[in-house]
Design an enzyme around this catalytic site. Structure first.
Site: not given
Lengths: 147, 147
Positions: B56, B58, B86, B89
């Site tokens: 991801h 992040e 999410c 993260c």
């Protein structure tokens, strides 16, 4: 005589990874990922070595197993990890749709169950496999840090 | 005339990252990490390209920022991300002790707030910055996937 590929067998491999972390001065957590009784990823905590909070054993093992399989989902795989996953790792396990997670020692402070994080509803969870050995290693590490 | 380094300014940079993800066929989420009005990390979602659920925006930005700073904690930093983080993260942000998280679009299904994940109690949270632009890009992506 052949080796028996049971949960103890694979958790011992994860514990060897945790010991490797200990030797490096890292919080001793190790993980392996297994499919069809074959280890396809092994890793230990490297947060200090890499100065990276995301370098937990589980995160590295997930990345490594997906790389081995050539796909991002870990269906049919089991993660063995010596400490209950944290929120981050449980969140990653959620996305991976891994079939089974087996951990040794609980983490009542920062474990995903205390923190309220969800793993995938289809993921089977088992705890307490070789808990005494994993907990003893963690206690030894934190005692040494304090002394 | 000098540029104004406000939340809109940095979220625009995160949106440019999200657009780069879109161009690659990735769910369009982008992130930048800022300290003292300086961007020290930028990243976009690469889960398909890397076949890795942990890739991801992040997560990559956290690793990159820590590498830049030479330390694993992101105190004094702000993460700008185009979609609500999410569980994974948010869990990583928790460990990083980042000072501030600003996101654009909410994620009512898989966002950390719905899922019950905790960020660090010292982390300031702000939502809705350039939400319309971030949501429109996500909607365009998912519409194109369906058509």
């Amino acid at each position: 005589m052949t080796a028996t590929f049971d949960d103890d067998y694979f958790m011992k491999k994860a514990l060897q990874e945790a010991e490797a972390a200990y030797e490096r001065g890292e919080v001793p957590v190790g993980a392996v990922i297994v499919i069809d009784n074959r280890i396809i990823a092994k890793a230990h905590n490297l947060t200090e070595t890499l100065t990276d909070v995301t370098a937990h054993a589980e995160m590295q093992a997930i990345t490594s197993a997906a790389n081995f399989l050539g796909g991002k989902y870990l269906k049919g795989c089991t993660l063995y990890v010596t400490l209950e996953p944290c929120q981050m790792c449980a969140g990653a396990l959620y996305w991976s749709q891994i079939s089974r997670v087996v951990f040794a020692a609980p983490d009542p402070h920062r474990g995903f169950r205390t923190m309220g994080t969800s793993i995938h509803p289809k993921t089977e969870l088992k705890e307490g496999v070789m808990e005494a050995e994993a907990s003893a290693l963690l206690k030894r590490f934190f005692k040494q840090k304090r002394d």
